[in-house]
Each structure stands twice: as C-alpha cells, then as structure tokens.
Scaffold this motif. Sequence first.
Motif, PDB file in Angstrom:
ATOM      1  N   GLU A  47       0.824  -1.212   0.000  1.00 54.68           N
ATOM      2  CA  GLU A  47       0.000   0.000   0.000  1.00 54.68           C
ATOM      3  C   GLU A  47       0.856   1.259   0.000  1.00 54.68           C
ATOM      4  N   CYS A  68     -10.964   6.221   1.397  1.00 56.42           N
ATOM      5  CA  CYS A  68     -11.142   4.770   1.462  1.00 56.42           C
ATOM      6  C   CYS A  68      -9.900   4.137   2.086  1.00 56.42           C
ATOM      7  N   SER A  69     -10.088   3.025   2.781  1.00 55.45           N
ATOM      8  CA  SER A  69      -8.985   2.278   3.372  1.00 55.45           C
ATOM      9  C   SER A  69      -8.730   1.033   2.534  1.00 55.45           C
ATOM     10  N   TYR A  70      -7.452   0.760   2.267  1.00 52.15           N
ATOM     11  CA  TYR A  70      -7.101  -0.359   1.386  1.00 52.15           C
ATOM     12  C   TYR A  70      -6.389  -1.489   2.120  1.00 52.15           C
ATOM     13  N   LYS A  71      -6.182  -1.311   3.415  1.00 53.27           N
ATOM     14  CA  LYS A  71      -5.499  -2.343   4.186  1.00 53.27           C
ATOM     15  C   LYS A  71      -6.281  -3.656   4.158  1.00 53.27           C
ATOM     16  N   VAL A  73      -8.432  -4.636   1.922  1.00 47.83           N
ATOM     17  CA  VAL A  73      -8.441  -5.185   0.573  1.00 47.83           C
ATOM     18  C   VAL A  73      -7.177  -6.011   0.340  1.00 47.83           C
ATOM     19  N   ALA A 108     -12.240   7.616  -3.056  1.00 50.33           N
ATOM     20  CA  ALA A 108     -11.162   6.794  -3.614  1.00 50.33           C
ATOM     21  C   ALA A 108      -9.853   7.568  -3.618  1.00 50.33           C
ATOM     22  N   TYR A 110      -7.308   6.464  -5.547  1.00 51.09           N
ATOM     23  CA  TYR A 110      -6.663   6.127  -6.817  1.00 51.09           C
ATOM     24  C   TYR A 110      -7.675   6.214  -7.961  1.00 51.09           C
ATOM     25  N   GLN A 139     -12.297  -3.209  -4.876  1.00 49.18           N
ATOM     26  CA  GLN A 139     -11.055  -2.561  -4.466  1.00 49.18           C
ATOM     27  C   GLN A 139     -11.216  -1.104  -4.038  1.00 49.18           C
ATOM     28  N   ILE A 141     -11.611   1.621  -5.709  1.00 51.87           N
ATOM     29  CA  ILE A 141     -10.870   2.593  -6.519  1.00 51.87           C
ATOM     30  C   ILE A 141     -11.826   3.246  -7.521  1.00 51.87           C
ATOM     31  N   ILE A 192      -4.083  -4.576  -6.190  1.00 54.19           N
ATOM     32  CA  ILE A 192      -4.728  -3.272  -6.348  1.00 54.19           C
ATOM     33  C   ILE A 192      -4.424  -2.685  -7.725  1.00 54.19           C
TER      34      ILE A 192
END
Length: 324
Positions: A47, A68-71, A73, A108, A110, A139, A141, A192
């Motif tokens: 990330e 948004c949090s991507y951890k 995902v 998002a 990204y 995801q 995004i 991602i």
Amino acid sequence: MLIRLCQHSFHIYDLLIFSGALTLIVYILLPHRFALRYDYIDRKHMEESLLAETTTNVSRTQLSADDCSYKEVIDGSSFVYDAFHREKIHRGEEIRLGGEYQPEECRARYSTAVIVPYRDRQEQLAAFLSYMHNYLRQQLIHYRIFVVEQSDRKPFNRAMLFNIGAKIAASYGYPCLILHDVDLMPLNSGQIYACSALPRHMSSALDSWRFHLPYRTLFGGVVAISTAQFNMINGMSNLYHGWGGEDDDFYERLKVVGVEICRFDPAYSEYTMLKHKHEIPNENRLSLLRSASLRIHKDGLNSLEYKELERRMHSLFTHILVET
C-alpha cells in the motif's frame, strides 16, 4: 543382451550429462532467462508503494467523505476467479456510462484508466468486462475501462492501440494507466489496480508459465504505469505490426531513462490466460529491438498517427474505434 543393456544405459547417461552441461552453459550465458526468484514488494509494503492520485472530479464531488482504506483489501486477498464473479455482472446499476465507477461510501485515493487493445475477440471481451467490473469494484478505486479497437485488417498493432488509449485517458485526466491484455484475468482480489512509484509488472505469475516468471525483464501482459512516466518515455513504439517485441521495446525505453520496474508478491500477481488464437508474428521484431533505445524520442506518442472513427459510451466501457 546384458552388453546391449549396458551400452544402452551408458548412452542414456551420456545424454543426461550432455543435457545438464548444456543447461549450465545456457544459464551462465543467459542468466536473465531464468527468473524463478526475483525481487518483489511484500504485502506489508504494497500500500505504501502506491501513488495516491485521482482525477479532479473525484476530489471535487466527495469533499466531505473520508478516504477509502485499502489495508483490508490487501490483507484480505482471496481467490475470486469463480463462477459467482465470472458469469454475470452484479449490481450493474453502480457502473456509470462509459464503464466508470467510483465508490460512494468513501473517497477513492486512486483513479485508474484500464486500457484494452482489441480486435475480433468478442467472447473474450464479454468475459473480461463481466469479471473485471465485479473484481475492480471490490477494491474501492475510481476506474474506467477504455477498449481501443483496431478496425482495419492490417497486422494488429497492440502498442499503437495502447498509445491511443493512453492519450485519450490523459484527456479525461487519469493519472494512472493499466495496460491490459483482454485475455488475462487476475485471480486474487488484493492486486490493487493502481499505479506504484515505479512502473509495475502486474501479471508476473501467469498460469500458462506455471506461475513462474520466464525472465526478469519481462514487462507485458498487464502493466501499471503513471501517465507522467508513460509520457516521459514517449509511450510505446508504433512500429510493431504483428505479434511480439513491443513489450521488450517498452522495457528498453524505461532503461534508457533510468527507471526500474517493480512487482508485487507473487501470491498477489497470479493471473489466468484465456484460450485464444495466436496473432501473426512480426518478422521485423528482432531488428526493431536492436534499435529500440535509439528511437525513444522520435517513435511513440509524438509520432502517433491514426483516425478515430467513433467514440461511444457503452454501459460497461468507453469504446474507441480507430484506423491505424
């Protein structure tokens, strides 16, 4: 009879010795052709390697929303290439005209343009669109799928179609490009679809290669590169008519400007390849490759010539029909 068996055994032994010696010589002379092990970014650093960039409409329309949090995902990556995700599109109403999506519950971090060069692969394209929309919306995004179709019957020019798609995606403000073959599908949800600080080879563990990387300089299939970096190397060569060579040329361009590539953990980089007929090989690909580093400033985005016949917003993708 025993003498013959012994002679036969010695003959097999000699062949094994010769084969082993030949393999060792090839390995010494061409070590880059063996990439069972290669450097990659591990899960806990994935990330932080991503570039948090979006189009202006994302930041303007969701000023009050939290990022948004991507951890979850990444940490919760799982195999998702199953019938549920492949056979039909779920919650299709979330997808905007032109094949665009952004999450509503958070902002998002990204924005990604997925660019797909295309001709005469209708069944594969339908499978790709269904699966990828189900996959990408997990995801969180902001993305849009651009399908660039070559209308003429000249040899297929994949790299030129990527250049066209990149130019059009940039006009929509996308900071990140995913150059994506229509016959490749990601297997695990944690890969991602965003750009990293270094251009990223995403499909490094392909099932048709038994999930190994054939050689370390391979840079094709599915690639993430920022629009700024793509412009810096003048895009891809327009001269590769027919199959083969354009990806190696692409890698040479990055070498010229001193930009390294990266990959994620192989467990996140697994892809499957759909069955397809092979394109006609480009007979000039080896001679073109020898001059790749010399053509970077005159062959690419700045020499791109094509005719856009139609641009249509379909429910699942933005269709760019061109004549090369």
